[in-house]
Motif scaffolding. Structure first.
Motif, PDB file in Angstrom:
ATOM      1  N   UNK A  21       0.798  -1.228   0.000  1.00 55.10           N
ATOM      2  CA  UNK A  21       0.000   0.000   0.000  1.00 55.10           C
ATOM      3  C   UNK A  21       0.830   1.278   0.000  1.00 55.10           C
ATOM      4  N   UNK A  22       2.109   1.187  -0.333  1.00 58.31           N
ATOM      5  CA  UNK A  22       2.926   2.406  -0.346  1.00 58.31           C
ATOM      6  C   UNK A  22       3.931   2.385  -1.502  1.00 58.31           C
ATOM      7  N   UNK A  23       4.214   3.591  -2.008  1.00 56.39           N
ATOM      8  CA  UNK A  23       5.112   3.759  -3.142  1.00 56.39           C
ATOM      9  C   UNK A  23       6.016   4.956  -2.906  1.00 56.39           C
ATOM     10  N   UNK A  24       7.129   4.954  -3.605  1.00 59.43           N
ATOM     11  CA  UNK A  24       8.038   6.092  -3.636  1.00 59.43           C
ATOM     12  C   UNK A  24       8.066   6.570  -5.083  1.00 59.43           C
ATOM     13  N   UNK A  25       7.949   7.891  -5.296  1.00 60.89           N
ATOM     14  CA  UNK A  25       7.998   8.479  -6.625  1.00 60.89           C
ATOM     15  C   UNK A  25       9.349   9.172  -6.765  1.00 60.89           C
ATOM     16  N   UNK A  26      10.089   8.801  -7.815  1.00 59.52           N
ATOM     17  CA  UNK A  26      11.411   9.380  -8.057  1.00 59.52           C
ATOM     18  C   UNK A  26      11.458   9.981  -9.454  1.00 59.52           C
ATOM     19  N   UNK A  40       8.191  12.113  -3.962  1.00 55.27           N
ATOM     20  CA  UNK A  40       7.051  11.954  -3.056  1.00 55.27           C
ATOM     21  C   UNK A  40       6.977  10.539  -2.502  1.00 55.27           C
ATOM     22  N   UNK A  41       6.238  10.420  -1.411  1.00 54.10           N
ATOM     23  CA  UNK A  41       5.824   9.129  -0.885  1.00 54.10           C
ATOM     24  C   UNK A  41       4.307   9.059  -1.014  1.00 54.10           C
ATOM     25  N   UNK A  42       3.804   7.892  -1.379  1.00 52.14           N
ATOM     26  CA  UNK A  42       2.370   7.700  -1.584  1.00 52.14           C
ATOM     27  C   UNK A  42       1.912   6.510  -0.755  1.00 52.14           C
ATOM     28  N   UNK A  52      -0.598  11.589  -0.660  1.00 52.92           N
ATOM     29  CA  UNK A  52       0.743  11.888  -1.150  1.00 52.92           C
ATOM     30  C   UNK A  52       1.435  12.877  -0.228  1.00 52.92           C
ATOM     31  N   UNK A  53       2.681  12.582   0.110  1.00 50.39           N
ATOM     32  CA  UNK A  53       3.546  13.505   0.834  1.00 50.39           C
ATOM     33  C   UNK A  53       4.560  14.018  -0.182  1.00 50.39           C
ATOM     34  N   UNK A  54       4.380  15.264  -0.638  1.00 53.01           N
ATOM     35  CA  UNK A  54       5.282  15.862  -1.625  1.00 53.01           C
ATOM     36  C   UNK A  54       6.564  16.293  -0.929  1.00 53.01           C
ATOM     37  N   UNK A  55       7.706  15.999  -1.544  1.00 51.82           N
ATOM     38  CA  UNK A  55       8.994  16.289  -0.930  1.00 51.82           C
ATOM     39  C   UNK A  55       9.812  17.339  -1.671  1.00 51.82           C
ATOM     40  N   UNK A  56       9.322  17.812  -2.800  1.00 51.73           N
ATOM     41  CA  UNK A  56      10.058  18.848  -3.526  1.00 51.73           C
ATOM     42  C   UNK A  56       9.092  19.701  -4.326  1.00 51.73           C
ATOM     43  N   UNK A  57       9.586  20.827  -4.786  1.00 53.90           N
ATOM     44  CA  UNK A  57       8.792  21.729  -5.629  1.00 53.90           C
ATOM     45  C   UNK A  57       9.346  21.675  -7.032  1.00 53.90           C
ATOM     46  N   UNK A  58       8.559  21.881  -8.035  1.00 57.05           N
ATOM     47  CA  UNK A  58       7.121  22.150  -7.983  1.00 57.05           C
ATOM     48  C   UNK A  58       6.353  20.867  -7.707  1.00 57.05           C
ATOM     49  N   UNK A  59       5.230  21.035  -7.054  1.00 56.24           N
ATOM     50  CA  UNK A  59       4.372  19.891  -6.799  1.00 56.24           C
ATOM     51  C   UNK A  59       2.920  20.337  -6.919  1.00 56.24           C
ATOM     52  N   UNK A  60       2.035  19.395  -7.174  1.00 60.56           N
ATOM     53  CA  UNK A  60       0.604  19.742  -7.225  1.00 60.56           C
ATOM     54  C   UNK A  60       0.114  20.246  -5.872  1.00 60.56           C
ATOM     55  N   UNK A  61      -0.997  20.947  -5.893  1.00 60.38           N
ATOM     56  CA  UNK A  61      -1.564  21.471  -4.651  1.00 60.38           C
ATOM     57  C   UNK A  61      -2.383  20.413  -3.916  1.00 60.38           C
TER      58      UNK A  61
END
Length: 100
Positions: A21-26, A40-42, A52-61
């Protein structure tokens, strides 16, 4: 509940499943040693939505999605909205003399 299919994004996002149930977005365009590679971590919550926990910018709102494809599409749009060149000078900040 089974894990969803791998998302079909035409971007450079790498989706790495960590648990059921969890993913890392790179960002696959960056090297493994670049800290900015981690985007991000999802986590899929009990209702089936993806948080989603966004870890950098730009990111969606947004930080909650119905599926990973929707989240990646939002990430693509946020990335596309950023100017490709950061070589322009910043806007000047007006300076005023101190008031008496």
């Amino acid at each position: 509940m089974t894990a969803p299919e791998a998302p079909r994004s035409a971007s450079v996002w790498e989706v790495i499943q960590l648990t059921r149930t969890s993913w890392r977005i790179c960002d696959a365009a960056l090297t493994e040693t670049d800290a900015a590679r981690l985007v991000a971590y999802v986590d899929r919550n009990d209702t089936g939505h993806f948080d989603v926990l966004w870890l950098r910018s730009p990111c969606p709102t947004r930080s909650r999605y119905r599926d990973l494809d929707e989240m990646l599409a939002d990430l693509d749009a946020a990335e596309a909205a950023v100017p490709t060149s950061r070589a322009t000078r910043p806007l000047p900040i007006p300076h005023f003399p101190p008031s008496h």
